[in-house]
Design a protein around this motif. Structure first.
Motif, PDB file in Angstrom:
ATOM      1  N   VAL A 282       0.841  -1.190   0.000  1.00 24.09           N
ATOM      2  CA  VAL A 282       0.000   0.000   0.000  1.00 24.09           C
ATOM      3  C   VAL A 282       0.881   1.247   0.000  1.00 24.09           C
ATOM      4  O   VAL A 282       1.916   1.291   0.664  1.00 24.09           O
ATOM      5  CB  VAL A 282      -0.956   0.014   1.221  1.00 24.09           C
ATOM      6  N   LYS A 283       0.486   2.234  -0.793  1.00 26.61           N
ATOM      7  CA  LYS A 283       1.174   3.528  -0.800  1.00 26.61           C
ATOM      8  C   LYS A 283       0.424   4.479   0.138  1.00 26.61           C
ATOM      9  O   LYS A 283      -0.802   4.491   0.161  1.00 26.61           O
ATOM     10  CB  LYS A 283       1.213   4.118  -2.205  1.00 26.61           C
ATOM     11  N   SER A 284       1.175   5.276   0.868  1.00 26.65           N
ATOM     12  CA  SER A 284       0.576   6.194   1.844  1.00 26.65           C
ATOM     13  C   SER A 284       0.906   7.634   1.486  1.00 26.65           C
ATOM     14  O   SER A 284       2.071   7.975   1.274  1.00 26.65           O
ATOM     15  CB  SER A 284       1.097   5.889   3.258  1.00 26.65           C
ATOM     16  N   GLY A 285      -0.121   8.476   1.437  1.00 21.45           N
ATOM     17  CA  GLY A 285       0.070   9.891   1.163  1.00 21.45           C
ATOM     18  C   GLY A 285      -0.621  10.749   2.199  1.00 21.45           C
ATOM     19  O   GLY A 285      -1.643  10.350   2.773  1.00 21.45           O
ATOM     20  N   GLN A 286      -0.062  11.933   2.454  1.00 21.18           N
ATOM     21  CA  GLN A 286      -0.628  12.847   3.444  1.00 21.18           C
ATOM     22  C   GLN A 286      -0.498  14.276   2.943  1.00 21.18           C
ATOM     23  O   GLN A 286       0.499  14.628   2.317  1.00 21.18           O
ATOM     24  CB  GLN A 286       0.103  12.706   4.791  1.00 21.18           C
ATOM     25  N   VAL A 287      -1.503  15.077   3.249  1.00 23.85           N
ATOM     26  CA  VAL A 287      -1.450  16.499   2.940  1.00 23.85           C
ATOM     27  C   VAL A 287      -1.582  17.281   4.240  1.00 23.85           C
ATOM     28  O   VAL A 287      -2.507  17.048   5.022  1.00 23.85           O
ATOM     29  CB  VAL A 287      -2.585  16.920   1.980  1.00 23.85           C
TER      30      VAL A 287
ATOM     31  N   ILE B 260       2.951  14.612   0.990  1.00 23.01           N
ATOM     32  CA  ILE B 260       4.004  13.695   1.428  1.00 23.01           C
ATOM     33  C   ILE B 260       3.674  12.292   0.927  1.00 23.01           C
ATOM     34  O   ILE B 260       2.609  11.743   1.244  1.00 23.01           O
ATOM     35  CB  ILE B 260       4.129  13.677   2.963  1.00 23.01           C
ATOM     36  N   LEU B 261       4.556  11.701   0.151  1.00 22.47           N
ATOM     37  CA  LEU B 261       4.404  10.329  -0.326  1.00 22.47           C
ATOM     38  C   LEU B 261       5.357   9.449   0.459  1.00 22.47           C
ATOM     39  O   LEU B 261       6.572   9.590   0.352  1.00 22.47           O
ATOM     40  CB  LEU B 261       4.693  10.243  -1.824  1.00 22.47           C
ATOM     41  N   ASP B 262       4.782   8.565   1.254  1.00 21.51           N
ATOM     42  CA  ASP B 262       5.554   7.774   2.223  1.00 21.51           C
ATOM     43  C   ASP B 262       6.319   8.749   3.133  1.00 21.51           C
ATOM     44  O   ASP B 262       5.721   9.371   3.965  1.00 21.51           O
ATOM     45  CB  ASP B 262       6.452   6.768   1.513  1.00 21.51           C
ATOM     46  N   LYS B 263       7.632   8.962   2.936  1.00 22.38           N
ATOM     47  CA  LYS B 263       8.346   9.899   3.814  1.00 22.38           C
ATOM     48  C   LYS B 263       8.941  11.073   3.048  1.00 22.38           C
ATOM     49  O   LYS B 263       9.697  11.867   3.610  1.00 22.38           O
ATOM     50  CB  LYS B 263       9.457   9.162   4.577  1.00 22.38           C
ATOM     51  N   ASP B 264       8.597  11.193   1.762  1.00 23.77           N
ATOM     52  CA  ASP B 264       9.186  12.251   0.943  1.00 23.77           C
ATOM     53  C   ASP B 264       8.167  13.334   0.623  1.00 23.77           C
ATOM     54  O   ASP B 264       7.033  13.044   0.214  1.00 23.77           O
ATOM     55  CB  ASP B 264       9.721  11.671  -0.374  1.00 23.77           C
ATOM     56  N   ILE B 265       8.568  14.593   0.796  1.00 20.22           N
ATOM     57  CA  ILE B 265       7.734  15.717   0.372  1.00 20.22           C
ATOM     58  C   ILE B 265       7.900  15.877  -1.132  1.00 20.22           C
ATOM     59  O   ILE B 265       9.011  16.065  -1.637  1.00 20.22           O
ATOM     60  CB  ILE B 265       8.145  17.009   1.097  1.00 20.22           C
TER      61      ILE B 265
END
Length: 545
Positions: free
Chosen positions: A441-446, A468-473
């Protein structure tokens, strides 16, 4: 005692000074976190951990430095929050081991104890990274080991250590490129330096006063009790130091006797120290039982019924779940947001610890959950990379229960792993399936940026919305919706089938629907589901499978 030696009384004042110094500067340490997001918590975690240890010493009347260090170690262990807090607890655990059996410690003793602390901390971290708190602790201890014979007093030794910590801290950007890119030193190393600066000031006769109420407090257990369900009316907590001349202590036997007196039992033994928590109608019986094995180091009894009656007028009553019969499985998840909590519970999670980036649970929080679940096998889903170490530490100190941590680093990973759980399968099969699930699973956050910086070639402005995709902005723009669209475009590929959107505080359903419509129009073969997660900090949490 001379300046060439210190005892437990002096060390106690050093610890309190160090804890206060860190607490006064914890917000600054938070700001040193590399990611410019509103969840910087290294300073908060280290401060809460150090304060938990210092609290164990406040009422402690003990002159032996070995015993004081041991009590501190236990307090830090139970109060450890986040990776930085766990590493801090391990540094002082090794330090306490190095001083075991000593009433006073001289220059060489302290030096060897510092080295012991470093060894213990490095062993606790699966893949140690240089340029962090570990480096600052190691290089300062190595400097002490090389030069301790040239110093004349304990003050000189700590002066040397503090100076070397500062030098080491200044080098951390050279060891971790991301620190250099952002223009900061390591936050954990800075926190450790503040602690040791407090130690040094105590040795020089300077007292550091807590400037403000900077520590956060956990949710009171009493707020979860209803009048009809209060059976065990006294929250009884104590620490005893075992006495070899009294009745031999056996943890399983002692726990069994406590179960006849009450519930919500936590018993943790660390050599000659035993920490106990029990809810009982007869606290005197619990104390009499404990005193057969040793003397009290700390004691606290609170009337939960009285506390509840005071609170009930201001808060809607909540019921403390009755301790169930022992089950085969129990699943613990850490989440933030009522909507996400509801999703996890619907999917079969048995116990939710409310927490996340802005409030990392402590080791003791996990131990309480493990005790309340009363299951043969416990599976923990931390759902945050900064919580995994505390979960692992709880698993390591738990006896008579098989506790396994599935290292989920995000809410999407944890939820996907939870979906793979099968109560009829073996522990081994479940863990294998759940561990496999978190890799798929891919995780993204805004969220929004709290400062100007540059990372991974992305120019970030304060108050921009960053994806943020996984740990990268990967994106930073002024508009939240634009950031979310750019993020999902990076996440979705030809193999993607399912997109789940959890929208948080500040985002309304119309905007979330608009994002879902954007995805459906652009990617024909993708199924989109949206939920009101009500999570703080993150406007969107997005998973792609």
């Amino acid at each position: 005692m001379s300046l060439k030696q210190i005892n437990g009384i002096v060390f106690k004042q050093m610890v309190i000074n160090g804890a206060n110094n860190l607490a006064n500067r914890s917000k600054y340490v938070d700001q040193l976190n590399v990611f410019p997001v509103p969840d910087g918590d290294t300073g908060t975690n280290m401060s809460m951990t150090m304060t938990a240890g210092a609290k164990e010493l406040v009422s402690l009347e003990e002159a032996s430095i070995g015993k004081v260090a041991k009590v501190l170690s236990r307090g830090l262990l139970m109060g450890a929050r986040g990776n930085s807090g766990v590493i801090l607890s391990q540094l002082f655990r090794g330090f306490a081991t190095g001083l075991e059996g000593k009433d006073e410690a001289d220059i060489e003793d302290i030096t060897k104890a510092l080295e012991s602390g470093v060894k213990t901390a490095y062993k606790a971290v699966m893949k140690p990274i240089e340029g962090t708190i570990l480096t600052v602790a190691r290089e300062s201890a190595e400097a002490a080991g090389a030069k301790y014979e040239t110093v004349e007093t304990i003050v000189d030794l700590y002066d040397l250590v503090v100076n070397e910590m500062q030098i080491s801290l200044n080098r951390t950007p050279e060891l971790l490129p991301v620190l250099k890119e952002v223009g900061v030193v390591d936050s954990g190393g800075q926190g450790l330096l503040y602690i040791f600066e407090g130690f040094l000031k105590a040795l020089k006769g300077e007292t550091i006063v807590l400037e403000a109420q900077t520590e956060a407090t956990g949710e009171s257990a009493q707020t979860a009790l209803s009048s009809d369900e209060v059976e065990f009316g006294y929250c009884t907590e104590f620490i005893i130091r075992l006495d070899e001349e009294r009745t031999p202590f056996k943890e399983d036997v002692f726990r069994g006797r406590l179960e006849k007196l009450g519930n919500s039992i936590v018993v943790v033994q660390d050599e000659d120290i035993v920490k106990v928590h029990v809810h009982t109608l007869t606290p005197g019986d619990a104390l009499n039982l404990a005193q057969k094995h040793g003397e009290f180091v700390k004691l606290k009894i609170e009337n939960m019924t009285e506390q509840h009656n005071e609170i009930i007028g201001q808060n809607a009553p909540q019921s403390e779940p009755a301790k169930r019969e022992q089950a085969e499985y129990g699943i613990i998840s850490v989440v933030a947001g009522e909507g996400i909590k509801h999703l996890f519970e619907e999917q079969g999670c048995h116990y939710v610890i409310e927490g996340g980036q802005t409030m990392n649970p402590s080791t003791e929080d996990f131990l309480k959950a493990i005790d309340e679940l009363n299951a043969k096998n416990i599976i923990i889903l931390p759902n945050n990379s900064n919580i995994i170490m505390a979960a692992n530490q709880a698993a390591q100190v738990t006896e008579d229960v098989n506790v396994v941590v599935v290292p989920s680093k995000t809410i999407p990973q944890g939820y996907t792993a939870l979906m793979m759980f099968n109560e009829h399968a073996s522990v081994e099969d479940n863990i294998e399936e759940m561990n496999q699930a978190i890799t798929e699973v891919k995780s993204g956050q805004v969220t929004y940026a709290v400062r100007d910086t540059q990372m991974n070639g992305v120019d970030i402005k304060e108050n921009d919305f960053i994806g943020i995709l996984d740990k990268d902005i990967i994106v930073s723009v002024p508009e939240r919706f634009e950031s979310a669209c750019a993020l999902v475009d990076k996440m979705i590929d030809e193999d993607s089938e399912i997109v789940t959107i959890l929208y948080g505080e500040g985002v309304d359903e119309d905007e979330a629907d608009e994002l879902a419509e954007y995805i459906e129009n652009k990617y024909d073969d993708v199924e989109v589901t949206i939920f009101d997660g009500q999570q703080p900090v993150y406007s969107y949490i997005i998973s792609v499978e």
